[in-house]
Scaffold this active site. Sequence first.
Site, PDB file in Angstrom:
ATOM      1  N   ARG A  22     -55.112 -10.232   1.754  1.00  0.00           N
ATOM      2  CA  ARG A  22     -56.664 -10.383   1.578  1.00  0.00           C
ATOM      3  C   ARG A  22     -56.877  -9.072   0.540  1.00  0.00           C
ATOM      4  O   ARG A  22     -56.225  -8.212   0.072  1.00  0.00           O
ATOM      5  CB  ARG A  22     -57.257  -9.355   2.954  1.00  0.00           C
ATOM      6  N   TYR A  27     -56.484  -4.546  -4.112  1.00  0.00           N
ATOM      7  CA  TYR A  27     -55.180  -3.921  -3.530  1.00  0.00           C
ATOM      8  C   TYR A  27     -53.881  -4.746  -4.085  1.00  0.00           C
ATOM      9  O   TYR A  27     -52.925  -4.216  -3.755  1.00  0.00           O
ATOM     10  CB  TYR A  27     -55.379  -3.858  -2.117  1.00  0.00           C
ATOM     11  N   ASN A  78     -49.685   6.777   2.655  1.00  0.00           N
ATOM     12  CA  ASN A  78     -50.838   6.203   2.297  1.00  0.00           C
ATOM     13  C   ASN A  78     -51.834   6.190   3.583  1.00  0.00           C
ATOM     14  O   ASN A  78     -51.542   5.448   4.479  1.00  0.00           O
ATOM     15  CB  ASN A  78     -50.647   4.923   1.756  1.00  0.00           C
ATOM     16  N   HIS A 104     -52.041   5.910  -2.991  1.00  0.00           N
ATOM     17  CA  HIS A 104     -53.312   4.980  -2.812  1.00  0.00           C
ATOM     18  C   HIS A 104     -52.743   3.861  -3.992  1.00  0.00           C
ATOM     19  O   HIS A 104     -52.807   4.184  -5.108  1.00  0.00           O
ATOM     20  CB  HIS A 104     -54.532   5.610  -3.327  1.00  0.00           C
ATOM     21  N   ARG A 111     -64.517   4.487  -6.588  1.00  0.00           N
ATOM     22  CA  ARG A 111     -65.041   3.755  -5.624  1.00  0.00           C
ATOM     23  C   ARG A 111     -66.280   4.230  -4.770  1.00  0.00           C
ATOM     24  O   ARG A 111     -67.001   5.176  -5.497  1.00  0.00           O
ATOM     25  CB  ARG A 111     -64.029   3.047  -4.696  1.00  0.00           C
TER      26      ARG A 111
HETATM   27  O1  CA2 Z   1     -56.321   2.689  -1.888  1.00  0.00           O
HETATM   28  C1  CA2 Z   1     -55.643   2.688  -1.010  1.00  0.00           C
HETATM   29  O2  CA2 Z   1     -54.634   2.750  -0.853  1.00  0.00           O
HETATM   30  C2  CA2 Z   1     -56.470   3.141   0.216  1.00  0.00           C
HETATM   31  O3  CA2 Z   1     -55.862   4.093   0.937  1.00  0.00           O
HETATM   32  C3  CA2 Z   1     -56.590   1.954   0.872  1.00  0.00           C
HETATM   33  C4  CA2 Z   1     -57.560   2.035   2.182  1.00  0.00           C
HETATM   34  C5  CA2 Z   1     -58.678   2.661   1.762  1.00  0.00           C
HETATM   35  O4  CA2 Z   1     -59.754   2.912   3.007  1.00  0.00           O
HETATM   36  C6  CA2 Z   1     -58.734   3.900   1.018  1.00  0.00           C
HETATM   37  O5  CA2 Z   1     -60.006   4.441   0.573  1.00  0.00           O
HETATM   38  C7  CA2 Z   1     -57.829   3.773  -0.333  1.00  0.00           C
HETATM   39  C8  CA2 Z   1     -57.867   0.602   2.967  1.00  0.00           C
HETATM   40  C9  CA2 Z   1     -56.710  -0.098   3.277  1.00  0.00           C
HETATM   41  C10 CA2 Z   1     -56.922  -1.631   3.501  1.00  0.00           C
HETATM   42  O6  CA2 Z   1     -56.045  -2.280   3.259  1.00  0.00           O
HETATM   43  C11 CA2 Z   1     -56.324  -3.645   2.868  1.00  0.00           C
HETATM   44  C12 CA2 Z   1     -55.168  -4.297   2.460  1.00  0.00           C
HETATM   45  C13 CA2 Z   1     -55.422  -5.744   1.907  1.00  0.00           C
HETATM   46  C14 CA2 Z   1     -56.919  -6.372   2.676  1.00  0.00           C
HETATM   47  C15 CA2 Z   1     -57.764  -5.471   3.103  1.00  0.00           C
HETATM   48  C16 CA2 Z   1     -57.457  -4.112   3.401  1.00  0.00           C
END
Ligand code: CA2
Length: 154
Positions: A22, A27, A78, A104, A111
């Site tokens: 996703r 990401y 993370n 991260h 963001r």
């Molecule tokens: O950038 C990063 O690694 C984060 O830790 C990712 C978190 C976010 O809340 C932080 O602010 C930054 C979100 C992880 C969600 O992971 C997903 C991976 C694929 C698709 C949707 C969500």
Amino acid sequence: MAPGPLRILCLSGPNLQLLGRREPEIYGSDTLEVIHERLRRAGAAAGAEVECRQSNHEGELVGWIGEAMGTRDGLLLNPGAYTHTSYALYDALRAVGVPCIEVHLSNPEAREPFRRRSRVAAACVGKVAGFGSGSYDLALAGLVELLTRGSRAA
Ligand code: CA2
């Protein structure tokens, strides 16, 4: 530090099991399994045993950090969205005193405003953000460097 290979635990928080499936525009396209395999291989080449885990539950992450006391030389973390909310993770990191690098994929500071504050940063020795899945690799390299040469800024 115990003799033998460095013992490193890599923890990833909520929703990161969705990596590569996703929102690749934010990401990236590597799955967490691919990242974990890379870390294990790079770790082995650098003399480190890397174990990787993911959880969607704050308490489980807290428990794993607690387990690291006396059993691990370093942590990669993370915390996902718990980065911005979790005093429990901060307290756990402080309590165990095991050096931790915050990781991260994205650069949270570029963001939404709520992502600009990290609750865990002050309990970490360093942070790598914004390099996609490469953030994990860079963080592992930095942690190994820190643990083997003790090159740590004041
Ligand atoms: O950038 C990063 O690694 C984060 O830790 C990712 C978190 C976010 O809340 C932080 O602010 C930054 C979100 C992880 C969600 O992971 C997903 C991976 C694929 C698709 C949707 C969500």
